[in-house]
Scaffold this motif. Sequence first.
Motif, PDB file in Angstrom:
ATOM      1  N   GLU A  56       0.833  -1.216   0.000  1.00 25.78           N
ATOM      2  CA  GLU A  56       0.000   0.000   0.000  1.00 25.78           C
ATOM      3  C   GLU A  56       0.863   1.259   0.000  1.00 25.78           C
ATOM      4  O   GLU A  56       0.533   2.244  -0.655  1.00 25.78           O
ATOM      5  CB  GLU A  56      -0.964   0.006   1.193  1.00 25.78           C
ATOM      6  CG  GLU A  56      -2.072  -1.048   1.116  1.00 25.78           C
ATOM      7  CD  GLU A  56      -2.927  -0.936  -0.155  1.00 25.78           C
ATOM      8  OE1 GLU A  56      -3.072   0.181  -0.688  1.00 25.78           O
ATOM      9  OE2 GLU A  56      -3.419  -1.985  -0.619  1.00 25.78           O
ATOM     10  N   ILE A  57       1.962   1.223   0.744  1.00 27.60           N
ATOM     11  CA  ILE A  57       2.845   2.397   0.761  1.00 27.60           C
ATOM     12  C   ILE A  57       3.501   2.576  -0.610  1.00 27.60           C
ATOM     13  O   ILE A  57       3.468   3.653  -1.204  1.00 27.60           O
ATOM     14  CB  ILE A  57       3.929   2.267   1.855  1.00 27.60           C
ATOM     15  CG1 ILE A  57       3.284   2.172   3.245  1.00 27.60           C
ATOM     16  CG2 ILE A  57       4.883   3.465   1.799  1.00 27.60           C
ATOM     17  CD1 ILE A  57       4.255   1.823   4.370  1.00 27.60           C
ATOM     18  N   LEU A  58       4.068   1.478  -1.139  1.00 22.00           N
ATOM     19  CA  LEU A  58       4.803   1.587  -2.408  1.00 22.00           C
ATOM     20  C   LEU A  58       3.905   1.999  -3.579  1.00 22.00           C
ATOM     21  O   LEU A  58       4.336   2.712  -4.472  1.00 22.00           O
ATOM     22  CB  LEU A  58       5.511   0.263  -2.719  1.00 22.00           C
ATOM     23  CG  LEU A  58       6.803   0.025  -1.925  1.00 22.00           C
ATOM     24  CD1 LEU A  58       7.382  -1.342  -2.280  1.00 22.00           C
ATOM     25  CD2 LEU A  58       7.844   1.110  -2.183  1.00 22.00           C
ATOM     26  N   LYS A  59       2.654   1.543  -3.547  1.00 23.01           N
ATOM     27  CA  LYS A  59       1.717   1.935  -4.608  1.00 23.01           C
ATOM     28  C   LYS A  59       1.595   3.450  -4.685  1.00 23.01           C
ATOM     29  O   LYS A  59       1.298   4.001  -5.737  1.00 23.01           O
ATOM     30  CB  LYS A  59       0.318   1.384  -4.288  1.00 23.01           C
ATOM     31  CG  LYS A  59       0.034   0.035  -4.885  1.00 23.01           C
ATOM     32  CD  LYS A  59      -1.447  -0.293  -4.644  1.00 23.01           C
ATOM     33  CE  LYS A  59      -1.588  -1.635  -3.966  1.00 23.01           C
ATOM     34  NZ  LYS A  59      -2.942  -1.904  -3.469  1.00 23.01           N
ATOM     35  N   ARG A  60       1.785   4.077  -3.552  1.00 22.21           N
ATOM     36  CA  ARG A  60       1.625   5.540  -3.493  1.00 22.21           C
ATOM     37  C   ARG A  60       2.939   6.288  -3.732  1.00 22.21           C
ATOM     38  O   ARG A  60       2.953   7.513  -3.688  1.00 22.21           O
ATOM     39  CB  ARG A  60       1.003   5.920  -2.143  1.00 22.21           C
ATOM     40  CG  ARG A  60      -0.475   5.483  -2.051  1.00 22.21           C
ATOM     41  CD  ARG A  60      -1.013   5.557  -0.631  1.00 22.21           C
ATOM     42  NE  ARG A  60      -2.456   5.300  -0.604  1.00 22.21           N
ATOM     43  CZ  ARG A  60      -3.007   4.073  -0.656  1.00 22.21           C
ATOM     44  NH1 ARG A  60      -2.219   3.002  -0.751  1.00 22.21           N
ATOM     45  NH2 ARG A  60      -4.318   3.921  -0.618  1.00 22.21           N
ATOM     46  N   CYS A  61       4.021   5.543  -3.941  1.00 17.56           N
ATOM     47  CA  CYS A  61       5.315   6.192  -4.214  1.00 17.56           C
ATOM     48  C   CYS A  61       5.441   6.451  -5.711  1.00 17.56           C
ATOM     49  O   CYS A  61       6.214   5.799  -6.416  1.00 17.56           O
ATOM     50  CB  CYS A  61       6.466   5.321  -3.727  1.00 17.56           C
ATOM     51  SG  CYS A  61       6.529   5.181  -1.936  1.00 17.56           S
ATOM     52  N   ASP A  62       4.639   7.387  -6.222  1.00 16.61           N
ATOM     53  CA  ASP A  62       4.667   7.646  -7.662  1.00 16.61           C
ATOM     54  C   ASP A  62       5.212   9.035  -7.961  1.00 16.61           C
ATOM     55  O   ASP A  62       5.054   9.551  -9.064  1.00 16.61           O
ATOM     56  CB  ASP A  62       3.271   7.457  -8.266  1.00 16.61           C
ATOM     57  CG  ASP A  62       2.258   8.375  -7.610  1.00 16.61           C
ATOM     58  OD1 ASP A  62       2.656   9.181  -6.732  1.00 16.61           O
ATOM     59  OD2 ASP A  62       1.069   8.294  -7.969  1.00 16.61           O
ATOM     60  N   GLY A  63       5.825   9.648  -6.945  1.00 12.80           N
ATOM     61  CA  GLY A  63       6.434  10.957  -7.167  1.00 12.80           C
ATOM     62  C   GLY A  63       5.437  12.113  -7.122  1.00 12.80           C
ATOM     63  O   GLY A  63       5.820  13.272  -7.240  1.00 12.80           O
ATOM     64  N   SER A  64       4.154  11.793  -6.942  1.00  8.68           N
ATOM     65  CA  SER A  64       3.144  12.864  -7.004  1.00  8.68           C
ATOM     66  C   SER A  64       2.868  13.491  -5.639  1.00  8.68           C
ATOM     67  O   SER A  64       2.211  14.509  -5.548  1.00  8.68           O
ATOM     68  CB  SER A  64       1.839  12.321  -7.587  1.00  8.68           C
ATOM     69  OG  SER A  64       1.171  11.537  -6.611  1.00  8.68           O
ATOM     70  N   ARG A  65       3.316  12.834  -4.574  1.00 11.02           N
ATOM     71  CA  ARG A  65       3.009  13.381  -3.245  1.00 11.02           C
ATOM     72  C   ARG A  65       4.191  13.273  -2.303  1.00 11.02           C
ATOM     73  O   ARG A  65       5.024  12.376  -2.440  1.00 11.02           O
ATOM     74  CB  ARG A  65       1.800  12.659  -2.642  1.00 11.02           C
ATOM     75  CG  ARG A  65       1.755  11.167  -2.906  1.00 11.02           C
ATOM     76  CD  ARG A  65       0.653  10.491  -2.140  1.00 11.02           C
ATOM     77  NE  ARG A  65      -0.550  10.158  -2.901  1.00 11.02           N
ATOM     78  CZ  ARG A  65      -0.639   9.239  -3.843  1.00 11.02           C
ATOM     79  NH1 ARG A  65       0.419   8.559  -4.211  1.00 11.02           N
ATOM     80  NH2 ARG A  65      -1.784   8.991  -4.457  1.00 11.02           N
ATOM     81  N   ASP A  66       4.259  14.170  -1.350  1.00 12.92           N
ATOM     82  CA  ASP A  66       5.311  14.088  -0.344  1.00 12.92           C
ATOM     83  C   ASP A  66       4.871  13.156   0.783  1.00 12.92           C
ATOM     84  O   ASP A  66       3.743  12.631   0.764  1.00 12.92           O
ATOM     85  CB  ASP A  66       5.709  15.488   0.159  1.00 12.92           C
ATOM     86  CG  ASP A  66       4.542  16.223   0.803  1.00 12.92           C
ATOM     87  OD1 ASP A  66       3.492  15.577   1.066  1.00 12.92           O
ATOM     88  OD2 ASP A  66       4.671  17.435   1.045  1.00 12.92           O
ATOM     89  N   VAL A  67       5.749  12.964   1.753  1.00 15.29           N
ATOM     90  CA  VAL A  67       5.452  11.970   2.789  1.00 15.29           C
ATOM     91  C   VAL A  67       4.188  12.326   3.599  1.00 15.29           C
ATOM     92  O   VAL A  67       3.324  11.460   3.792  1.00 15.29           O
ATOM     93  CB  VAL A  67       6.677  11.729   3.703  1.00 15.29           C
ATOM     94  CG1 VAL A  67       6.352  10.716   4.791  1.00 15.29           C
ATOM     95  CG2 VAL A  67       7.854  11.229   2.868  1.00 15.29           C
ATOM     96  N   PRO A  68       4.035  13.572   4.043  1.00 15.23           N
ATOM     97  CA  PRO A  68       2.806  13.881   4.793  1.00 15.23           C
ATOM     98  C   PRO A  68       1.539  13.589   3.976  1.00 15.23           C
ATOM     99  O   PRO A  68       0.565  13.043   4.509  1.00 15.23           O
ATOM    100  CB  PRO A  68       2.943  15.380   5.087  1.00 15.23           C
ATOM    101  CG  PRO A  68       4.415  15.629   5.083  1.00 15.23           C
ATOM    102  CD  PRO A  68       4.988  14.720   4.053  1.00 15.23           C
ATOM    103  N   ALA A  69       1.573  13.904   2.661  1.00 13.44           N
ATOM    104  CA  ALA A  69       0.394  13.636   1.830  1.00 13.44           C
ATOM    105  C   ALA A  69       0.170  12.132   1.671  1.00 13.44           C
ATOM    106  O   ALA A  69      -0.968  11.655   1.679  1.00 13.44           O
ATOM    107  CB  ALA A  69       0.569  14.288   0.457  1.00 13.44           C
ATOM    108  N   LEU A  70       1.279  11.398   1.573  1.00 12.56           N
ATOM    109  CA  LEU A  70       1.179   9.945   1.446  1.00 12.56           C
ATOM    110  C   LEU A  70       0.549   9.338   2.704  1.00 12.56           C
ATOM    111  O   LEU A  70      -0.355   8.495   2.632  1.00 12.56           O
ATOM    112  CB  LEU A  70       2.589   9.389   1.213  1.00 12.56           C
ATOM    113  CG  LEU A  70       2.760   7.988   0.650  1.00 12.56           C
ATOM    114  CD1 LEU A  70       4.120   7.873  -0.036  1.00 12.56           C
ATOM    115  CD2 LEU A  70       2.637   6.916   1.712  1.00 12.56           C
ATOM    116  N   VAL A  71       1.004   9.845   3.849  1.00 10.09           N
ATOM    117  CA  VAL A  71       0.457   9.353   5.125  1.00 10.09           C
ATOM    118  C   VAL A  71      -1.035   9.692   5.216  1.00 10.09           C
ATOM    119  O   VAL A  71      -1.861   8.829   5.562  1.00 10.09           O
ATOM    120  CB  VAL A  71       1.234   9.968   6.316  1.00 10.09           C
ATOM    121  CG1 VAL A  71       0.538   9.645   7.637  1.00 10.09           C
ATOM    122  CG2 VAL A  71       2.671   9.448   6.332  1.00 10.09           C
TER     123      VAL A  71
END
Lengths: 86, 375
Positions: A41-56
Motif C-alpha cells: 500500500e505504501i509503495l503503490k503511493r510512491c509515484d512521485g506525485s506526493r510528499d510523505v505527509p500527503a502519502l500518510v
Amino acid sequence: MNADANPRLSSHFRMQWEDAQQAWVLLYPEGMVKLNASAAEILKRCDGSRDVPALVADLETAFDATGLEPDVRAFLDMARQQQWVA
Amino acid sequence: MTATDRPGPPLWLLAELTYRCPLHCAFCYNPVDFARTSAEDELDTEAWLRVLNEARALGSVQCGFSGGEPLVRDDLEVLVAEAHRLGYYTNLLTSGVGLTEDRAEALKRAGLDHIQLSFQDTTKELNDFLSHTRTFDLKQKVAHTIKANGWPMVMNCVIHRLNIDHIGEIIEMAVALGAEYLELANNQYYSWALLNRDQLLPSREQLERAERITNEYRAKLGDKLRIFFVVPDYYETRPKKCMNGWGNVFLTVTPDGTALPCHTAKMLPGLAFPNVREMSVGEIWYDSEGFNRYRGDGWMSDTCKTCPDKEKDLGGCRCQAFMLAGDAAAPDPVCDKSPAHQVVLDAVARAQQPGAVTTAPLVFRDPKASRQIAP
Ligand code: SF4
Ligand code: SF4
C-alpha cells in the motif's frame, strides 16, 4: 537525501500483483521481493506525485486509521536504503 | 516428499535458447556434451512461446534468456515480446556478441527489462586468451548501448585463478563502463570448469587478497556500484543451498526442450528428465519423477537426514555429490561431514602451489572438443 522529497519507485524496480503468490511483488534484475500488504500500500503511493505527509494522509483516509506516520517513515527509510525508492 | 508438501510455483524460468555460442570459455557451464544438440534439435519459436505461456500460468515471474549465446537466435525479440506481454520480468544473459544497436533497440521495444553482460577480464590480452576471440572492444561498445537504452547496467565476471589477481582492474573497468551492479562470481566447478579445475581454482592467498580489495572498493564506492562477491564453495565447510532447493523455485528448459531443476542436472544418471515437447510444464513441475526425486528429505543419506543443518542447505548440490562422490544422494562433498570431503581438500591443497598448477592445457569449450569428450 531529503527525507521529505516526494518518494518515487526507482525505474529499476517493477511492482505487480502476482495471482499465484496472492501478493504484490517487487521485481528487479534477477530478483524478486514478496511484499506484505502494508508495504504494498505504501509503495503503490510512491509515484512521485506526493510528499510523505500527503502519502500518510492518503493512507490514513483509505484505511480509516491514524498515527501511521512513524511506520511509514521507517518503511521508506528501509526502502531508500534498498534503493527501491528514490 | 509427502503428498501434503506440494511445491510452490516455478518462480524462475531459465530458457536456454541455444548452445551455439561464438565464444569458447574454459569455464563454460554448458554440458560438455553440448555438441550433441545441433541447431535442428532446438525448440522452435512456437514451442518456446508455449513454454512461456504454460510457465507463466503456473506463476513463473522471472524469465531469463540464456544459452550459449541467446542472441544467436533471431527470434529472441519475438520471445521477449511475448514474455513481456505475459507479465514476466525479462532478463537477457549475454556475452554481448551480436548485440548491435538495432537489436538492442528492438529488444527495448519488445519490453526487455534487463541485460546481464558477462565479461572475462579487463586485460584485453587475458580476455582474448580466455575466450579465444577478440571480443573486448565489443564489450565496451555494448556497455554503452545498454546504458543508452536505459537498462540497469549489470555486469558479471567469472573469477578464477587466471584473472583473480586483476580484481582491482576489473572493478575499475566496471566503474568506467557505468556499471551499477557487478557480480564477481567465483567459478563453480561443473562441466568445462571441472575439466579445467586445477588450472582455474585460485589459491587461498589469491582469494583473500581479492576479497580484501573488493571490500576496499565497496567502502570507497558506496551505493554507486553494488558489488557481489561469490566465493568458490570449495573453500567453504558447508555447501550452498543449491538452486534454493531442488525443484523449489527454478525451472530450466534446455535448447532441445529438456526440463531440468538446474542447468547442470542432466548429468545425473538414472533420472529421466521430461521434455516440454511431450509434457506440459505443469505436469513436469508437479508430477515428473525427475523433479520429485530430490524434493523433501526422503532421498537423503543418514549423514544429512540426521544433521541439524539440513534445512539450511538441503544437503547441498546433487550434481557436485555425483561428480565428486559418485552418488547423487550423498552429502555435497564441500561439507566437512561428507565422507568424500577429502576430494575437495585435495583439490584445494593442489591450488596452494604457486604459479601454474599443471602443465595440462586448458580445454576450451567448442564443438570439436565436445565431440571428442562425448562422441
Ligand atoms: S560461458 Fe562462454 S562459451 Fe559458454 S555459453 Fe557463455 S559465453 Fe558461450
Ligand atoms: S551433512 Fe548434509 S545437511 Fe548437514 S551440513 Fe552437510 S550437506 Fe548439509
